[in-house]
Every structure is written in C-alpha cells, then in structure tokens.
Design an enzyme around this catalytic site. Structure first.
Site, PDB file in Angstrom:
ATOM      1  N   LYS A 200      42.337  46.943  71.366  1.00  0.00           N
ATOM      2  CA  LYS A 200      42.326  45.598  70.838  1.00  0.00           C
ATOM      3  C   LYS A 200      40.257  45.416  71.265  1.00  0.00           C
ATOM      4  O   LYS A 200      40.313  44.967  72.924  1.00  0.00           O
ATOM      5  CB  LYS A 200      42.675  44.703  72.135  1.00  0.00           C
ATOM      6  CG  LYS A 200      42.563  43.631  71.779  1.00  0.00           C
ATOM      7  CD  LYS A 200      43.339  42.648  72.237  1.00  0.00           C
ATOM      8  CE  LYS A 200      42.690  40.921  71.940  1.00  0.00           C
ATOM      9  NZ  LYS A 200      43.944  39.945  72.832  1.00  0.00           N
ATOM     10  N   ARG A 210      41.228  31.103  67.304  1.00  0.00           N
ATOM     11  CA  ARG A 210      41.129  30.086  68.549  1.00  0.00           C
ATOM     12  C   ARG A 210      41.327  28.701  68.099  1.00  0.00           C
ATOM     13  O   ARG A 210      41.620  28.257  69.368  1.00  0.00           O
ATOM     14  CB  ARG A 210      39.581  30.389  68.479  1.00  0.00           C
ATOM     15  CG  ARG A 210      39.128  31.648  68.971  1.00  0.00           C
ATOM     16  CD  ARG A 210      39.060  32.285  70.357  1.00  0.00           C
ATOM     17  NE  ARG A 210      39.369  34.035  70.843  1.00  0.00           N
ATOM     18  CZ  ARG A 210      38.299  34.877  71.120  1.00  0.00           C
ATOM     19  NH1 ARG A 210      37.384  34.187  70.957  1.00  0.00           N
ATOM     20  NH2 ARG A 210      38.141  36.097  71.149  1.00  0.00           N
ATOM     21  N   ARG A 221      35.106  38.076  75.740  1.00  0.00           N
ATOM     22  CA  ARG A 221      36.015  37.921  76.214  1.00  0.00           C
ATOM     23  C   ARG A 221      35.207  40.316  76.214  1.00  0.00           C
ATOM     24  O   ARG A 221      36.142  40.712  76.679  1.00  0.00           O
ATOM     25  CB  ARG A 221      37.175  38.239  75.159  1.00  0.00           C
ATOM     26  CG  ARG A 221      37.697  37.247  75.491  1.00  0.00           C
ATOM     27  CD  ARG A 221      39.346  37.105  74.560  1.00  0.00           C
ATOM     28  NE  ARG A 221      39.763  36.355  74.056  1.00  0.00           N
ATOM     29  CZ  ARG A 221      40.351  34.713  74.859  1.00  0.00           C
ATOM     30  NH1 ARG A 221      39.774  34.736  75.920  1.00  0.00           N
ATOM     31  NH2 ARG A 221      40.854  34.333  74.372  1.00  0.00           N
ATOM     32  N   GLU A 237      42.217  53.999  75.937  1.00  0.00           N
ATOM     33  CA  GLU A 237      43.238  53.380  76.235  1.00  0.00           C
ATOM     34  C   GLU A 237      44.728  53.410  75.378  1.00  0.00           C
ATOM     35  O   GLU A 237      45.596  53.495  76.431  1.00  0.00           O
ATOM     36  CB  GLU A 237      42.142  52.014  75.603  1.00  0.00           C
ATOM     37  CG  GLU A 237      41.701  51.101  76.066  1.00  0.00           C
ATOM     38  CD  GLU A 237      41.718  51.176  77.330  1.00  0.00           C
ATOM     39  OE1 GLU A 237      42.969  50.409  78.042  1.00  0.00           O
ATOM     40  OE2 GLU A 237      41.047  50.181  78.216  1.00  0.00           O
ATOM     41  N   LYS A 252      43.742  46.957  67.320  1.00  0.00           N
ATOM     42  CA  LYS A 252      43.857  45.780  66.385  1.00  0.00           C
ATOM     43  C   LYS A 252      41.799  44.930  66.808  1.00  0.00           C
ATOM     44  O   LYS A 252      41.812  45.240  68.103  1.00  0.00           O
ATOM     45  CB  LYS A 252      44.467  44.053  67.030  1.00  0.00           C
ATOM     46  CG  LYS A 252      44.296  43.063  67.489  1.00  0.00           C
ATOM     47  CD  LYS A 252      45.168  42.685  68.171  1.00  0.00           C
ATOM     48  CE  LYS A 252      44.347  40.567  67.991  1.00  0.00           C
ATOM     49  NZ  LYS A 252      45.247  39.912  68.815  1.00  0.00           N
ATOM     50  N   SER A 278      43.542  36.534  62.602  1.00  0.00           N
ATOM     51  CA  SER A 278      43.678  35.684  61.825  1.00  0.00           C
ATOM     52  C   SER A 278      42.154  35.850  61.020  1.00  0.00           C
ATOM     53  O   SER A 278      41.840  35.113  60.045  1.00  0.00           O
ATOM     54  CB  SER A 278      43.174  35.278  63.230  1.00  0.00           C
ATOM     55  OG  SER A 278      42.203  34.918  63.593  1.00  0.00           O
ATOM     56  N   TYR A 317      50.158  37.554  58.833  1.00  0.00           N
ATOM     57  CA  TYR A 317      50.348  36.729  58.536  1.00  0.00           C
ATOM     58  C   TYR A 317      50.465  35.932  57.314  1.00  0.00           C
ATOM     59  O   TYR A 317      51.476  35.239  56.364  1.00  0.00           O
ATOM     60  CB  TYR A 317      49.487  35.350  58.904  1.00  0.00           C
ATOM     61  CG  TYR A 317      48.400  35.336  60.304  1.00  0.00           C
ATOM     62  CD1 TYR A 317      49.239  34.592  60.788  1.00  0.00           C
ATOM     63  CD2 TYR A 317      47.286  36.508  60.375  1.00  0.00           C
ATOM     64  CE1 TYR A 317      48.602  34.874  62.237  1.00  0.00           C
ATOM     65  CE2 TYR A 317      46.748  36.536  62.252  1.00  0.00           C
ATOM     66  CZ  TYR A 317      47.582  35.657  63.013  1.00  0.00           C
ATOM     67  OH  TYR A 317      47.478  35.578  63.682  1.00  0.00           O
TER      68      TYR A 317
HETATM   69  C1  PBG Z   1      45.292  36.840  73.403  1.00  0.00           C
HETATM   70  C2  PBG Z   1      45.137  37.542  71.444  1.00  0.00           C
HETATM   71  C3  PBG Z   1      44.474  37.027  70.841  1.00  0.00           C
HETATM   72  C4  PBG Z   1      44.670  37.242  69.348  1.00  0.00           C
HETATM   73  C5  PBG Z   1      46.240  38.167  69.600  1.00  0.00           C
HETATM   74  N1  PBG Z   1      47.082  37.059  71.638  1.00  0.00           N
HETATM   75  C6  PBG Z   1      42.967  35.899  70.647  1.00  0.00           C
HETATM   76  C7  PBG Z   1      41.865  36.861  71.614  1.00  0.00           C
HETATM   77  O1  PBG Z   1      41.795  38.335  72.268  1.00  0.00           O
HETATM   78  O2  PBG Z   1      40.416  36.031  71.480  1.00  0.00           O
HETATM   79  C8  PBG Z   1      43.989  37.071  68.249  1.00  0.00           C
HETATM   80  C9  PBG Z   1      44.798  37.056  67.338  1.00  0.00           C
HETATM   81  C10 PBG Z   1      44.007  36.486  65.754  1.00  0.00           C
HETATM   82  O3  PBG Z   1      43.210  36.651  65.203  1.00  0.00           O
HETATM   83  O4  PBG Z   1      45.108  36.630  64.307  1.00  0.00           O
HETATM   84  N2  PBG Z   1      46.325  35.817  73.422  1.00  0.00           N
END
Ligand code: PBG
Length: 327
Positions: A200, A210, A221, A237, A252, A278, A317
């Site tokens: 990730k 967000r 992060r 990982e 991801k 997203s 989505y």
């Molecule tokens: C963390 C989480 C995130 C997403 C899925 N799980 C946000 C992040 O890591 O900042 C992002 C998913 C997306 O952008 O569609 N709970």
C-alpha cells in the site's frame, strides 16, 4: 505471396470481427471477482453524496441496506465496508465499540447479504481517530507501531464478532497480520480470513477517499505507507504478510502500480488483489463528465488492465455498474 508488401505473418486475422475477438480475448472481468467498497455514515437519515466521487455516497443505514441488496443481485463477489463515525478520539474507540458505525453496518450486512457475497471490513484506525492517523500516537506524536497492534487486535475481534468474513488490514503497521491472526485463532475465529493491504503506497490518489470519510489528517502517512518509488519493498511486504498468515495480499492503488501487481502475482502462492482507489475513480469520472473520454470504455479498459496485470479480484467503486454491463 510474400515479401515487403505482403507479410507472411498476419496477427490481424485474430482481430477480424467481434466473434473472433471475443474468442481470443485473454482477460475477463467476472462480476464475482469484483468487490464494492462502501461508506456508511453514523447518524445520517439520508445518503450524502461525496463531491469528488460522483455516484458514490456516504450511506445511511437504510440506503446501505438497499445498496447491499443491489450489489448481491448484480452478482458482485463482495463488499468492503468503511465507517464514517460522528465522534473521533485519540485511540479510535469507535472502531472497537460494538455499537460503533462500522460494526453496526457489518452486522446488518452479514444478516442481509452474508450468504450471497463476502462481507469485508476495513481494519484501520484512521476513520476513528481525531488525528486521522492509521494508528495511535506516542508521546512525541509519532505513530506507535506496537501500541497500534493492540488496537488492531481488539478491532479484529469486534469485526469478526459482528460477522465480517474477511478483515482488510490497511494500516501498514509492521507485524499487523501476525498480531491479528493470533488473536483471531486464540478467540475461536479460525475461519475469519485476513486480506493484507501489503503493498500500500503513500499515494495522492487517496485524495477523494479522505473526503469520503471526512478525514481529519494533517500531514501524511509516509512513515508507514510505501514510497511510490519502491517496487522491491512492495514485493517484500507481500512476502512478509503471506509468511505472517495472510490469506490474500493486495496492491494499492492499482493503475500506477501495475508493475508491482504483476511482480507479486507472478510469485505469490495466495490470491493477489488490487484496489482501484478513489482518485482513479475520480479521474475517469471527471474526464468523462467533461466529454474528454468515453466513460464506459475507460472504465472497462482500466479494470481489464488491472486483471491483465494479475489481480485475481479487484476492489472498484464501479463494481455494481460493471457487473450489470458484464451480464
Ligand atoms: C485506510 C484506507 C484508505 C483507503 C482505504 N483504506 C485511506 C488511506 O490510506 O489514506 C483509500 C481508498 C481509496 O482511496 O479509495 N483506512
């Protein structure tokens, strides 16, 4: 006849018409291998649209129930649930409260569609903490890895108890898979599976998410999510998570990390999934709304490319809309 003006080898023969093209198509997108991410908002009587994700909403419990049944009827393979709580605090109490929105939504989903599809939950603290980080903070404001593992263990039990069949560990803490597997097994939840968000990346493409969860995060992060420059670290990982007992690993975002996805898929002995996040959704929707690309073709092409790179299943989505097109 052969020669410079008459080639001996003509790959175009396999592209002559729709029937032939369909027959030789190498990659399919079965609805059963699509997972729909869903947001459920605490204390909301009506669904609330998410501005940067046209067509996606923060569900009320009512609209959530309807959407769950829609997803099951469309034949998608699963739903991934995210909670949007009203109150947040330093340790993310809402995540472990059986009456917290995510656990309430999970119970509803397990009851409503638990036989038709796989109910999955995001196991991470960022939606529940007032500082917006994926873990708890130490005295200096840094994300405390090992203290966070204790919260994840409690969260795992709360989600398993609520009926989640697959826990999506998205927090990128070291040792999170082993910590959660251990507590599940010692609490009798040996059949609750773990989806590790292994590779990730710290990505700008989470921007619209967000907004979707009304994140309070300031900063970034990068002390726990991966540097977009690093492919080797993503593979590492995935190997670690499989060794810790993950049932499925994930890469991801998807489209900007197809190389990592292909690498992990080539060597993994367990299923490899990808999350079309997203921002990937928002980009295509925005360009299509402007008439700059053909919306349906762009969506189909984006998801087929993620499958082609090696994803066994895709979180997207568009899962329900795609499932309807594909039938
Ligand atoms: C963390 C989480 C995130 C997403 C899925 N799980 C946000 C992040 O890591 O900042 C992002 C998913 C997306 O952008 O569609 N709970």
């Amino acid at each position: 006849m052969s020669g410079a003006l008459a080639p001996d080898i003509r790959p175009r023969r396999l592209r002559t018409g729709p029937a032939m093209r369909r027959l030789v198509s190498e990659t399919r997108v079965p609805p059963a291998q699509l997972v729909l991410p869903m947001f459920v908002r605490d204390g909301s009587a009506e669904p609330v649209p998410i501005g940067s994700m046209p067509g996606v909403v923060q569900h009320s419990l009512d609209s959530f129930r309807r959407a769950l049944n829609g997803a099951a009827e469309a034949g998608v393979g699963g739903v991934m649930l995210f909670g949007v709580p009203e109150l947040r605090d330093a340790t993310g109490t809402g995540a472990t409260d059986p009456d917290g929105i995510l656990n309430v939504a999970t119970r509803l989903a397990a009851r409503e569609v638990g036989d038709a599809l796989v109910v999955q939950t995001d196991l991470c603290l960022d939606e529940f903490t007032d500082h917006g980080h994926c873990g708890v903070l130490d005295a200096h404001g840094a994300v405390d890895n090992d203290a966070t593992l204790l919260r994840y263990r409690d969260m795992a039990i709360a989600q398993a108890e609520a009926g989640s069949q697959l826990l999506g560990l998205s927090g990128m803490m070291d040792g999170q898979v082993a910590a959660v597997r251990d507590v599940l097994d010692s609490s009798g939840y040996t059949d609750t599976a773990v989806l590790a968000y292994s590779a990730k990346y710290a990505s700008a493409f989470y921007g619209p998410f967000r907004e979707a969860v009304q994140s309070t995060l300031t900063g970034d992060r990068r002390s726990y999510q991966l540097d977009p420059a690093n492919a080797r670290e993503g593979r590492r990982e995935a190997i670690l998570d499989a060794a810790e007992g993950a049932d499925i690993v994930m890469v991801k975002p998807a489209m900007s990390y197809l190389d990592v996805l292909a690498d992990v898929a080539a060597s993994s002995h367990i299923p490899v999934w990808a999350y079309q996040v997203s921002g990937e959704y928002a980009m295509i929707e925005a360009a299509a709304a402007n008439g700059w690309i053909d919306r349906r073709r762009a969506i189909e092409e984006s998801v087929v490319s993620i499958r082609r790179a090696g994803a066994d299943a895709v979180l997207t989505y568009w899962a329900v809309e795609l499932a309807h097109w594909l039938r």
